[in-house]
Write a protein that holds these residues in place. Sequence first.
Motif, PDB file in Angstrom:
ATOM      1  N   SER A 172       6.395 -22.333 -72.763  1.00 59.21           N
ATOM      2  CA  SER A 172       4.955 -22.155 -72.702  1.00 59.21           C
ATOM      3  C   SER A 172       4.220 -22.920 -73.789  1.00 59.21           C
ATOM      4  O   SER A 172       3.008 -22.959 -73.794  1.00 59.21           O
ATOM      5  N   ARG A 173       4.929 -23.476 -74.732  1.00 62.18           N
ATOM      6  CA  ARG A 173       4.268 -24.220 -75.786  1.00 62.18           C
ATOM      7  C   ARG A 173       5.233 -25.201 -76.420  1.00 62.18           C
ATOM      8  O   ARG A 173       6.414 -25.159 -76.143  1.00 62.18           O
ATOM      9  N   VAL A 174       4.712 -26.045 -77.293  1.00 61.02           N
ATOM     10  CA  VAL A 174       5.567 -27.032 -77.934  1.00 61.02           C
ATOM     11  C   VAL A 174       5.746 -26.752 -79.413  1.00 61.02           C
ATOM     12  O   VAL A 174       6.260 -27.583 -80.140  1.00 61.02           O
ATOM     13  N   VAL A 175       5.309 -25.607 -79.877  1.00 57.77           N
ATOM     14  CA  VAL A 175       5.535 -25.203 -81.256  1.00 57.77           C
ATOM     15  C   VAL A 175       6.183 -23.839 -81.240  1.00 57.77           C
ATOM     16  O   VAL A 175       5.710 -22.930 -80.575  1.00 57.77           O
ATOM     17  N   ILE A 176       7.277 -23.659 -81.946  1.00 59.93           N
ATOM     18  CA  ILE A 176       7.933 -22.368 -82.039  1.00 59.93           C
ATOM     19  C   ILE A 176       7.661 -21.791 -83.420  1.00 59.93           C
ATOM     20  O   ILE A 176       7.971 -22.412 -84.432  1.00 59.93           O
ATOM     21  N   PHE A 177       7.055 -20.583 -83.475  1.00 64.69           N
ATOM     22  CA  PHE A 177       6.734 -19.958 -84.747  1.00 64.69           C
ATOM     23  C   PHE A 177       7.983 -19.388 -85.400  1.00 64.69           C
ATOM     24  O   PHE A 177       8.917 -18.959 -84.738  1.00 64.69           O
ATOM     25  N   SER A 211      -1.508 -25.134 -84.017  1.00 67.01           N
ATOM     26  CA  SER A 211      -2.062 -26.368 -83.487  1.00 67.01           C
ATOM     27  C   SER A 211      -1.019 -27.462 -83.630  1.00 67.01           C
ATOM     28  O   SER A 211      -0.109 -27.372 -84.448  1.00 67.01           O
ATOM     29  N   VAL A 212      -1.157 -28.481 -82.826  1.00 66.34           N
ATOM     30  CA  VAL A 212      -0.192 -29.567 -82.853  1.00 66.34           C
ATOM     31  C   VAL A 212      -0.877 -30.815 -82.347  1.00 66.34           C
ATOM     32  O   VAL A 212      -1.801 -30.747 -81.528  1.00 66.34           O
ATOM     33  N   SER A 213      -0.448 -31.943 -82.848  1.00 63.78           N
ATOM     34  CA  SER A 213      -0.973 -33.196 -82.336  1.00 63.78           C
ATOM     35  C   SER A 213      -0.126 -33.610 -81.148  1.00 63.78           C
ATOM     36  O   SER A 213       1.053 -33.918 -81.280  1.00 63.78           O
ATOM     37  N   GLY A 214      -0.730 -33.578 -79.966  1.00 63.09           N
ATOM     38  CA  GLY A 214       0.003 -33.903 -78.750  1.00 63.09           C
ATOM     39  C   GLY A 214      -0.969 -34.297 -77.664  1.00 63.09           C
ATOM     40  O   GLY A 214      -2.073 -34.752 -77.944  1.00 63.09           O
ATOM     41  N   VAL A 215      -0.582 -34.108 -76.419  1.00 60.02           N
ATOM     42  CA  VAL A 215      -1.443 -34.529 -75.311  1.00 60.02           C
ATOM     43  C   VAL A 215      -2.023 -33.356 -74.540  1.00 60.02           C
ATOM     44  O   VAL A 215      -2.747 -33.541 -73.579  1.00 60.02           O
ATOM     45  N   VAL A 247       5.252 -31.003 -65.730  1.00 60.64           N
ATOM     46  CA  VAL A 247       4.003 -30.433 -66.233  1.00 60.64           C
ATOM     47  C   VAL A 247       3.711 -29.142 -65.473  1.00 60.64           C
ATOM     48  O   VAL A 247       3.552 -29.154 -64.254  1.00 60.64           O
ATOM     49  N   VAL A 248       3.645 -28.011 -66.203  1.00 53.73           N
ATOM     50  CA  VAL A 248       3.373 -26.726 -65.560  1.00 53.73           C
ATOM     51  C   VAL A 248       1.945 -26.254 -65.799  1.00 53.73           C
ATOM     52  O   VAL A 248       1.447 -25.391 -65.085  1.00 53.73           O
ATOM     53  N   ASP A 249       1.280 -26.812 -66.802  1.00 58.47           N
ATOM     54  CA  ASP A 249      -0.135 -26.503 -67.006  1.00 58.47           C
ATOM     55  C   ASP A 249      -0.717 -27.542 -67.956  1.00 58.47           C
ATOM     56  O   ASP A 249       0.002 -28.185 -68.729  1.00 58.47           O
ATOM     57  N   ILE A 250      -2.042 -27.704 -67.887  1.00 56.34           N
ATOM     58  CA  ILE A 250      -2.749 -28.674 -68.711  1.00 56.34           C
ATOM     59  C   ILE A 250      -3.941 -27.982 -69.357  1.00 56.34           C
ATOM     60  O   ILE A 250      -4.711 -27.300 -68.662  1.00 56.34           O
ATOM     61  N   LEU A 251      -4.095 -28.127 -70.656  1.00 56.61           N
ATOM     62  CA  LEU A 251      -5.201 -27.483 -71.348  1.00 56.61           C
ATOM     63  C   LEU A 251      -6.532 -28.088 -70.931  1.00 56.61           C
ATOM     64  O   LEU A 251      -6.672 -29.314 -70.843  1.00 56.61           O
ATOM     65  N   ASP A 252      -7.506 -27.214 -70.672  1.00 52.20           N
ATOM     66  CA  ASP A 252      -8.849 -27.695 -70.378  1.00 52.20           C
ATOM     67  C   ASP A 252      -9.394 -28.460 -71.584  1.00 52.20           C
ATOM     68  O   ASP A 252      -9.218 -28.049 -72.731  1.00 52.20           O
ATOM     69  N   GLY A 253     -10.059 -29.577 -71.317  1.00 50.71           N
ATOM     70  CA  GLY A 253     -10.643 -30.377 -72.390  1.00 50.71           C
ATOM     71  C   GLY A 253      -9.679 -31.349 -73.038  1.00 50.71           C
ATOM     72  O   GLY A 253     -10.075 -32.113 -73.917  1.00 50.71           O
ATOM     73  N   SER A 254      -8.415 -31.337 -72.622  1.00 47.66           N
ATOM     74  CA  SER A 254      -7.445 -32.249 -73.208  1.00 47.66           C
ATOM     75  C   SER A 254      -7.616 -33.649 -72.624  1.00 47.66           C
ATOM     76  O   SER A 254      -8.094 -33.822 -71.507  1.00 47.66           O
ATOM     77  N   ASP A 255      -7.221 -34.638 -73.392  1.00 47.70           N
ATOM     78  CA  ASP A 255      -7.322 -36.021 -72.928  1.00 47.70           C
ATOM     79  C   ASP A 255      -6.386 -36.260 -71.740  1.00 47.70           C
ATOM     80  O   ASP A 255      -6.679 -37.079 -70.866  1.00 47.70           O
ATOM     81  N   ALA A 256      -5.273 -35.533 -71.696  1.00 50.10           N
ATOM     82  CA  ALA A 256      -4.325 -35.688 -70.585  1.00 50.10           C
ATOM     83  C   ALA A 256      -4.983 -35.331 -69.260  1.00 50.10           C
ATOM     84  O   ALA A 256      -4.754 -35.992 -68.243  1.00 50.10           O
ATOM     85  N   LYS A 257      -5.802 -34.291 -69.275  1.00 51.17           N
ATOM     86  CA  LYS A 257      -6.483 -33.892 -68.042  1.00 51.17           C
ATOM     87  C   LYS A 257      -7.487 -34.953 -67.619  1.00 51.17           C
ATOM     88  O   LYS A 257      -7.590 -35.307 -66.442  1.00 51.17           O
ATOM     89  N   ILE A 271      -4.576 -30.231 -81.075  1.00 55.85           N
ATOM     90  CA  ILE A 271      -4.862 -29.239 -80.050  1.00 55.85           C
ATOM     91  C   ILE A 271      -4.585 -27.852 -80.609  1.00 55.85           C
ATOM     92  O   ILE A 271      -3.523 -27.593 -81.182  1.00 55.85           O
ATOM     93  N   ASP A 272      -5.552 -26.982 -80.476  1.00 60.73           N
ATOM     94  CA  ASP A 272      -5.346 -25.586 -80.841  1.00 60.73           C
ATOM     95  C   ASP A 272      -4.554 -24.912 -79.729  1.00 60.73           C
ATOM     96  O   ASP A 272      -5.002 -24.851 -78.584  1.00 60.73           O
ATOM     97  N   ILE A 273      -3.381 -24.432 -80.096  1.00 57.37           N
ATOM     98  CA  ILE A 273      -2.507 -23.806 -79.111  1.00 57.37           C
ATOM     99  C   ILE A 273      -2.925 -22.349 -78.931  1.00 57.37           C
ATOM    100  O   ILE A 273      -2.978 -21.589 -79.895  1.00 57.37           O
ATOM    101  N   PRO A 274      -3.255 -21.920 -77.742  1.00 52.89           N
ATOM    102  CA  PRO A 274      -3.635 -20.518 -77.545  1.00 52.89           C
ATOM    103  C   PRO A 274      -2.461 -19.590 -77.811  1.00 52.89           C
ATOM    104  O   PRO A 274      -1.315 -19.908 -77.485  1.00 52.89           O
ATOM    105  N   THR A 275      -2.741 -18.450 -78.411  1.00 47.04           N
ATOM    106  CA  THR A 275      -1.695 -17.472 -78.676  1.00 47.04           C
ATOM    107  C   THR A 275      -1.216 -16.820 -77.392  1.00 47.04           C
ATOM    108  O   THR A 275      -0.046 -16.490 -77.243  1.00 47.04           O
TER     109      THR A 275
END
Length: 467
Positions: free
Chosen positions: A6-11, A87-91, A104-114, A174-178
Motif C-alpha cells: 500500500s505504500r513505498v515507505v515502511i515505518f 513523505s517520499v520523493s517519488g511519482v 499500478v493499483v492506485d494513483i494519488l490525486d494531484g500526482s504528476d503520474a496521474k 509526496i505526502d503519504i496518507p496514513t
Amino acid sequence: MKRFVSRVVIFLCLFLTIPSLTFAQTLSEEEKLERVRFFIENYYYKQVEPEVLQQQTIQATIDKLDPYSQYMTYEEWKEFLDSISPSVSGVGIFVEEDELGLRVVDILDGSDAKQAGLQVGDIIVQVDAYSLKGVPLEEAITYLQGEEGTYVRLSVYRPSINEYVTVITRRQTIDIPTVFHKKLGGNIGYIALLSFDEQAASDMQKAIVELGNVNGYIVDLRYNGGGYIDTALKVLGLFQNIPHATFIQARDEQEMLDPITQPVQFHKPVSLLINEFSASASEMVAAALRDYHAATLYGQTTFGKGTMQQIFTIDWDHPDESDVLKLTIAEFFSPKGQKINQVGVPPHIVTAEGEELIRAHHDALRQKYVYKKLKELEKTAGTTELVVTFSAPINSQTLQNEMFQFVELGGEEIPLTYEVISEKQVKLRLAEPLQMLHTYALYIHPQAKSKNGKVMKKGYEIIVRVK
C-alpha cells in the motif's frame, strides 16, 4: 508471487514519550556515559547485571541491552526522524509486484503520474534503462524514487489495450496518507493503516464513514511497523466489545490498558491482514482482536516486537542539539497474557505471502453469497470473454446483467455484458482483460428462470485463475 503493497515507505517500530528530566550543562563523553548508566539503572525494563554499568564506552554498554535500545548522536537522531517522515520523493503511485514488473493499483490525486497519463492496471516493465522483470519489489520501487523535480521514463504495458506505452513523469515530494481506503468488489470495505501516527484513528473513522454501508471490512496492517501507543489504544476503540487493550509489564510495575472508545466504530465483521513485517503497535492491536474474537486474522505470524521504547534526551539544556537514548522500558502482552515479544501474533488463517487480501476478500464474499462452488476455470492473461453453460435450457427473457457478477479477488468488480449463444450457453464480455497471475470469482445469482418457468434456486460461484 505477487505482493500488494500500500505504500513505498515502511515505518520503523516506535513507542515515543519524552520525559521531563533536565541536566544543566553541555556534556563531555564521560558525562554522557554516566547519564546513559543512570537511565539504564532506573528505567530499563529489566534489572541489569553489574557488568553492564561497568562498561567503559556508551556503545559497549548499549551492546549489553536488547536489540531495540539504541544511542543516537544528534545527527543520527535527525536522520532517524527523517526516515519515518510520511513523505517520499517519488511519482505518486501504489504498486504491487507483478511477473513483468510493478502493477499500478492506485494513483494519488494531484500526482504528476496521474497528469502524465499513468493508469490503474498499468504494469511498469522498465524505469529509464532498468528492466523490472524479476526484480524484487523492495528494489524495484527504489528506481521510481529520486531527487525531487527529476524526470523518469516509464515503459508501461497497458493490458486494457494490449499495448506498450511510454509515460514520462516528474518525481515530487509526496505526502503519504496514513490511511488508504477503497471499496472492493461485493461491497467490502478495505482500509489499510500504514502507520500508527497521531492522526491514524481519526483518519480511519473518516474512512469508515466514507465507505458507507458495506457488507464487511478488511483492515490491512501488513508492513505496518508501529507507532504511538495512544494511537493503538484509539484504533482498538474503533472495535466493539474490546474490554482491554494490552497488559504492560515494566521493571517495578504492571498495568492493564483499555481501549479509547471512538465515536465511529466498525459495525460489520472485520478481517485483519498481518504479516511478518507487522510489528509493535500492529501486534498490540492484532493480539487484542485475537483475544476477544473481534476480527479474523489472515496472513503470517507477526514480527514479534512486544516491547516499548522511550526517548531520553541526554542534554536537556540543549535539546535541539542533543544526543538521545532510545531505551526499552516495558514489555507488553495480549490482554489475556499471551507473550508477543520474540513470539509474534499468529493468524487464525495462514496464507502464503501476498495471498492475504485475496483469501480474506474471498471469504467475505463467501459469507455474503452462500453459493455452490463449481469447478475452477483456468484462463490466459488478456482474456475478455467467458462462456457459461447451464444444465438446463434458460429462458433468455428472464436474463439480466445483474444475474452475473465478476469480481477480482483483492480488487474491484469488473463490469460485463452478456450474449445468449444457445439454449444453455451465455457468453460474458468483460470490460477489462484478465490480468496475469490474478484470481477472480464469477457469481451467478439465482434470478433466471428456465423455460418451464421454474426459478433457479441456487446461486453458483466459479473461481477463475489466470496463468
